[in-house]
Write a protein that holds these residues in place. Sequence first.
Motif, mmCIF file in Angstrom:
data_model
loop_
_atom_site.group_PDB
_atom_site.id
_atom_site.type_symbol
_atom_site.label_atom_id
_atom_site.label_comp_id
_atom_site.label_asym_id
_atom_site.label_seq_id
_atom_site.Cartn_x
_atom_site.Cartn_y
_atom_site.Cartn_z
ATOM 1 N N UNK A 2 0.377 -8.103 6.145
ATOM 2 C CA UNK A 2 -0.166 -7.566 7.392
ATOM 3 C C UNK A 2 0.951 -6.868 8.164
ATOM 4 N N UNK A 3 0.554 -6.037 9.108
ATOM 5 C CA UNK A 3 1.534 -5.362 9.953
ATOM 6 C C UNK A 3 2.401 -6.393 10.641
ATOM 7 N N UNK A 4 3.668 -6.157 10.886
ATOM 8 C CA UNK A 4 4.391 -4.907 10.694
ATOM 9 C C UNK A 4 5.048 -4.787 9.320
ATOM 10 N N UNK A 5 4.861 -5.744 8.429
ATOM 11 C CA UNK A 5 5.562 -5.715 7.150
ATOM 12 C C UNK A 5 4.798 -4.979 6.047
ATOM 13 N N UNK A 6 3.597 -4.562 6.315
ATOM 14 C CA UNK A 6 2.789 -3.879 5.316
ATOM 15 C C UNK A 6 3.311 -2.464 5.100
ATOM 16 N N UNK A 7 3.400 -2.062 3.842
ATOM 17 C CA UNK A 7 3.806 -0.692 3.508
ATOM 18 C C UNK A 7 2.727 -0.069 2.641
ATOM 19 N N UNK A 8 2.708 1.249 2.606
ATOM 20 C CA UNK A 8 1.698 1.974 1.827
ATOM 21 C C UNK A 8 2.124 2.209 0.388
ATOM 22 N N UNK A 9 3.452 2.299 0.175
ATOM 23 C CA UNK A 9 3.922 2.708 -1.147
ATOM 24 C C UNK A 9 5.327 2.171 -1.400
ATOM 25 N N UNK A 10 5.717 2.214 -2.668
ATOM 26 C CA UNK A 10 7.057 1.815 -3.094
ATOM 27 C C UNK A 10 7.620 2.886 -4.003
ATOM 28 N N UNK A 11 8.932 3.058 -3.963
ATOM 29 C CA UNK A 11 9.623 3.870 -4.956
ATOM 30 C C UNK A 11 10.411 2.907 -5.831
ATOM 31 N N UNK A 12 10.215 3.014 -7.129
ATOM 32 C CA UNK A 12 10.867 2.133 -8.087
ATOM 33 C C UNK A 12 11.746 2.973 -8.997
ATOM 34 N N UNK A 13 12.984 2.538 -9.170
ATOM 35 C CA UNK A 13 13.893 3.165 -10.130
ATOM 36 C C UNK A 13 14.350 2.077 -11.084
ATOM 37 N N UNK A 14 13.985 2.216 -12.343
ATOM 38 C CA UNK A 14 14.295 1.170 -13.315
ATOM 39 C C UNK A 14 13.528 -0.079 -12.967
ATOM 40 N N UNK A 15 14.239 -1.171 -12.735
ATOM 41 C CA UNK A 15 13.582 -2.423 -12.362
ATOM 42 C C UNK A 15 13.830 -2.786 -10.902
ATOM 43 N N UNK A 16 14.152 -1.781 -10.077
ATOM 44 C CA UNK A 16 14.482 -2.030 -8.669
ATOM 45 C C UNK A 16 13.561 -1.249 -7.734
ATOM 46 N N UNK A 17 13.158 -1.904 -6.656
ATOM 47 C CA UNK A 17 12.455 -1.215 -5.575
ATOM 48 C C UNK A 17 13.540 -0.594 -4.706
ATOM 49 N N UNK A 18 13.527 0.745 -4.587
ATOM 50 C CA UNK A 18 14.568 1.424 -3.825
ATOM 51 C C UNK A 18 14.072 1.957 -2.483
ATOM 52 N N UNK A 19 12.767 1.981 -2.295
ATOM 53 C CA UNK A 19 12.233 2.429 -1.012
ATOM 54 C C UNK A 19 10.855 1.814 -0.812
#
Length: 99
Positions: A2-19
Amino acid sequence: MADPLRVDALTVEGDRIVWAGTLEECRASAGSDREERDLAGRTLMPGFVDAHCHPLMLGQTQSWVDIGPHIAPSIDALVAVLAEHARHLPPGVPLRAFG
């Protein structure tokens, strides 16, 4: 989730969430050479690895009676399974079960 920690999307590089952020932010951070996965409204949950175990308890339960739902799906079945195993125990020895 739930807000404020909810995000719409993730960027993943390899096995890491980078954004983590909006879809636009993640597209910008991933660049044009990206692969997108739409979860269609479902929630992505992080995976957890529980790195500990209880080998002593595992050993103990090997001598206990399994009363899980596949063995004792009702109270009557549970009582019958426990009674059967209790008949084979010496007097004063506790009947132990798991499941």
